[in-house]
Design an enzyme around this catalytic site. Structure first.
Site: not given
Length: 552
Positions: A80, A441, A120-122, A467, A192
């Site tokens: 992202d 985002e 990660c995010d997705k 985010s 992160c």
């Protein structure tokens, strides 16, 4: 649909399968064992996924040691952070693509169990969705956290770099400092080191018992990650032997537990989008109103970067997710099964007590309610979402004139000119699931507000999303979105908007007739899209339903 049992020696029609498996190095002895697929999202262009290469090797060792045969295949893993701006159109759609590609591969090859390696995010939610669809014995392991960067006496992580853009724009930091932070803040591979979406979804995995406690918060290069990987490899074989499918662990009770843990730790608003999608696939009733009520039912006992000074390493040092669950255990269903022990109650017996500095007790919390708040009103009839734990108390209730933008690019340019007036409410629309398309985002604009010191005087609202690391008065997921006629499309510069987080309201001072008359003449921006995004726009549901498209 009947499924073939792979490895069956009595079925001579399996000879073709056996022959092809022999060609990739398997023996007949191996094919009599359960075949466990390692679904790996390793890539060398995403820091959160680089460590998964070596972790996959350790998972293989665990699978072999437990008497099964490992195989491996890969899926995409977009970052992202790297996709900010134009690339963000293509990120959320990949969640459903990842899920569908895994479902297709698993069913085509007839595997007996799965280990999902993701960070990660997705990617984590996409893999969870696939796990629901396949419903095989399944475990997860994430890469672990990125090393924080120490500059003098201050520890910094990726969210600090985003906010530095605003600080550089205002001259608060010089070019040399900005360049130094740009080179060094992302100090190692790993996720992160903040409570963004990646670590929020890692928290979800631990909370429902399908990933080892501590796996999200442990540093990516810590030697204990190899031990976790071997444990996961061995344990998934045991789940196969006991026929414990994914649905054993993802239940209404475990889902509610996980939402409470996320809400109690200031988790990402993006998680709400994914939780709605996950519940939909699992056929578990869950609405925005349910999430608001669940969040309100549990206290906030921890906050992490960027809404506090603590990062993921600090979280790990005081016990991580297990310590939070220990703190709020009276709000949880302790009878739910966990993959690594018989029940959550057993798991928490030896969990650390809250330290009182990073993780608070439920009796002495940071706030009496969790982080999420769902707002309704004439701007968001179907709801909007805000993370109230990231807002200063002075900004929980505010009113101000709208400054309207029809894209992320427009608001970025506006902020770089530094002509935003305190008290304004920035309205960014046509960035919803269909309008974007892809529900971009607005991470950079939101972080710029913080870096410019405007998060205590300026709000931002959007039908897009923010985010997990966003803080300040940023209201996202406004539904219905402008592209399909949502009232946010009626707002013009100067309209007064009222935001009342405690009262759970978001309104524009217009009558219903004024809104309807304006919407009759509204004109959406022209956005030429090609390829799968055209199909995505036609199929995707609203943010209030999880923005599903292939599974809508």
């Amino acid at each position: 649909m009947a499924k073939k049992k792979r490895g069956c020696q009595e079925d001579i029609t399996e000879a073709y399968y056996h022959g092809l498996m022999c060609s990739v190095g398997f023996r007949e002895l191996d094919l009599r064992k359960p075949i466990i697929a390692i679904v790996n999202s390793w890539t060398d262009v995403n820091p959160g996924h680089i460590p998964l290469d070596r972790l996959a090797r350790a998972v293989r060792e665990g699978i072999w040691a437990a008497g099964a045969a490992p195989v491996e295949f890969n899926v995409p893993a977009p970052c992202d952070g790297m996709a900010q701006g134009y690339g963000m159109h293509f990120v959320l759609p990949q969640r459903d693509l990842i899920a569908a590609s895994i479902e297709a591969m698993v069913n085509a090859h007839g595997f007996h169990g799965l280990v999902m390696l993701s960070s990660c995010d997705k990617i984590i939610p996409g893999m969870i969705m696939a796990a629901i669809r396949c419903n095989l014995p399944t475990l997860f392991l994430t890469a672990g956290a990125m090393l924080p960067f120490r500059d003098e006496q201050k520890e910094m992580v990726t969210s600090d770099l985003k906010e530095a853009i605003g600080k550089r724009a205002t001259g608060e930091i010089d070019e040399n400092t900005f360049k130094k932070w740009q080179r060094h803040i992302c100090a190692s591979a790993g996720t992160c080191s903040m409570m963004g979406t990646a670590n929020t979804m890692g928290t979800f995995l631990e909370a429902i018992g399908i990933a080892p406690f501590g796996s999200t918060t442990l540093l990516a290069f810590d030697s204990a990650k190899i031990g976790q990987a071997r444990d996961v490899g061995e344990k998934v074989v045991h789940l196969v032997q006991k026929k414990l499918r994914f649905s054993t662990f993802l239940t209404p009770s475990s889902l509610h537990n996980a939402i409470k843990v996320i809400a109690a730790t200031g988790g990402s608003t993006n998680a709400v989008l994914h939780l709605l999608a996950i519940a939909s696939l699992a056929k578990i009733k869950l609405t925005l109103k349910d999430i608001d009520e669940i969040s309100s039912s549990v206290p906030l006992v921890a906050k992490f970067k960027p809404t506090s000074k603590f990062n993921l390493s600090d979280y790990h040092r005081v016990g991580g997710v297990a310590a939070v669950m220990k703190s709020i255990q009276k709000y949880l269903d302790l009878s739910v099964p966990m993959a690594f022990v018989p029940s959550l109650k057993v798991d928490l017996q030896n969990a650390p007590q809250p330290d009182g500095n990073i993780i608070y007790s439920a009796e002495n919390p940071l706030d009496k309610e969790g982080c999420f708040c769902v707002l309704y009103g004439n701007l968001a009839p179907k709801g909007a979402l805000v993370k109230k734990s990231g807002i200063s108390s002075a900004m929980l209730k505010l009113s101000g004139p709208a400054i309207v933008f029809n894209s992320e690019e427009e608001v970025r340019k506006f902020l770089l000119k530094r002509n935003v007036r305190p008290g304004s409410i920035l309205v960014v629309r046509y960035e919803g699931p269909r309008g974007g398309p892809g529900m971009r985002e607005l991470s950079i604009p939101a972080a710029m507000l913080v870096g410019m010191g405007l998060h205590t005087s300026v709000a931002m609202i959007t039908d897009g999303r923010f985010s997990g690391a966003t803080h300040g008065p940023c209201v996202g997921h406004i539904c219905p979105e402008a592209w399909i006629g949502g009232p946010i499309g009626a707002v013009i510069d100067g309209d007064i908007i009222d935001i009342d987080v405690p009262g759970k309201k978001i309104e524009v001072r217009l009558s219903p007739n004024e809104i309807q008359e304006r919407l009759k003449t509204r004109k959406a921006p022209t956005r030429r899209i090609h390829g799968f995004l055209s199909t995505y726009r036609k199929l995707v549901s609203g943010a209030d339903e999880g923005a599903l498209w292939l599974y809508n």
